[in-house]
Design an enzyme around this catalytic site. Structure first.
Site, PDB file in Angstrom:
ATOM      1  N   HIS A 188       8.858  -1.134   3.701  1.00 38.70           N
ATOM      2  CA  HIS A 188       8.937  -2.079   4.820  1.00 38.70           C
ATOM      3  C   HIS A 188      10.242  -2.877   4.757  1.00 38.70           C
ATOM      4  CE1 HIS A 188       4.358  -1.939   4.296  1.00 38.70           C
ATOM      5  NE2 HIS A 188       4.518  -1.522   5.532  1.00 38.70           N
TER       6      HIS A 188
ATOM      7  N   SER B 282       1.213   0.868   1.446  1.00 31.81           N
ATOM      8  CA  SER B 282       0.312  -0.253   1.142  1.00 31.81           C
ATOM      9  C   SER B 282      -0.954   0.277   0.478  1.00 31.81           C
ATOM     10  CB  SER B 282      -0.063  -0.985   2.429  1.00 31.81           C
ATOM     11  OG  SER B 282       1.101  -1.322   3.142  1.00 31.81           O
TER      12      SER B 282
END
Ligand code: AMP
Length: 284
Positions: free
Chosen positions: A36, A189
């Site tokens: 990210h 994640s």
């Protein structure tokens, strides 16, 4: 700065847009990692203002358990963004489900010229309608000049390009390379849900993708698929959901090799109840 509602985000953005600053946008579901951050870094480099959204979008989950177990860590995420980009102008939008959907949590339906019919679209019913719904909402609120998406979700990236083309939204979609952990596992994640030892073992997914890239040079597509399936059959902890070799242009399964057609290998594997996704461009 954190903003929690689309109305306050719009208010903040209005003053920025009046000054004709460019806006780079990175939509995420949070539990941020270096993948990210690499998208955000590119957005900071190329724009005056960065907008990050952190929202676990319920309508793109076809599995309730996956939605409930999806890691959430907004305070930690915000601290990470602040630490990483302390002099940049950043707005972090962390809405509630109600702020996005009101009382009616449902998705619109979209057609992406068949891009939605394969792989994630075929295996996760409704997924890309959920993705389209949240992104149409976010693009209309944020009105970014550029929006950044990872090649980790390669099919999503192609679908988002089609979405903005179909809706005629004035945003440029930028694809960014996959960030990997040192052992090669694509950052995600969801990796946080793996035990330490499995997180190490999961490096095998990228290793097998690289084996496929090597093997296909001298073998057919179907033999390459067979080779990968055989390898996973010998790994009892890893359940292969799919391995497929598709054309990059329209994401249709590739039948035969041709020098002029770019191909990519796509894989989804389940391990310890976690669904891991990865892909790799093939050079023939
Ligand atoms: P997510 O929070 O998983 O919805 O991801 C938000 C954005 O980050 C999407 O555009 C993803 O493709 C991208 N992304 C996630 N993991 C990676 C990675 N390992 N490398 C590059 N981009 C990623």
């Amino acid at each position: 700065m954190i903003v929690k509602t689309h109305n306050s985000l719009k208010k903040q953005l209005k003053s920025i847009q009046l000054k004709s600053k460019t806006i780079g946008f990175v939509p995420t579901m949070g539990a941020l990692h270096k993948g990210h951050l690499s998208l955000m870094q590119q957005a900071v480099n190329e724009n005056d203002v960065l907008v990050v959204s952190i929202f676990v979008n319920p309508t793109q989950f076809n599995n309730q358990d996956d939605l409930e177990k999806y890691p959430r860590a907004i305070e930690k995420d915000y601290a990470l963004i602040k630490k990483e980009f302390n002099d940049a102008t950043i707005l972090v939008y962390t809405p509630s489900v109600q702020d996005v959907y009101g009382e009616n949590v449902h998705s619109n339906s979209y057609q992406y010229n068949g891009l939605e019919k394969v792989m994630e679209g075929a295996n996760r019913p409704g997924h890309f309608d959920g993705v389209g719904t949240i992104l149409e909402f976010l693009f209309k609120v944020v009105q970014p000049d550029k929006a950044y998406f990872g090649e980790k979700d390669y099919q999503q990236l192609q679908i988002v390009k089609k979405l903005v083309q179909k809706l005629a939204l004035p945003v440029k979609i930028i694809g960014c390379p996959i960030k990997r952990e040192e052992n090669g596992l694509a950052m995600s994640s969801r990796n946080e849900r793996l035990s330490k030892s499995t997180r190490k073992e999961a490096a095998i997914i990228y290793k097998i993708l690289k084996d496929a890239r090597r093997y296909i040079k001298n073998n057919s597509i179907s033999k390459t698929i067979q080779m990968v399936e055989n390898k996973f059959a010998q790994l009892p902890n890893f359940e292969l959901e799919y391995f497929t070799i598709n054309r990059e242009s329209d994401l249709k399964p590739a039948i035969r090799k041709s020098k002029n057609t770019a191909l990519r290998a796509f894989i989804v594997v389940h391990v310890e109840g976690v669904r891991l996704i990865d892909n790799l461009a093939l050079d023939l």
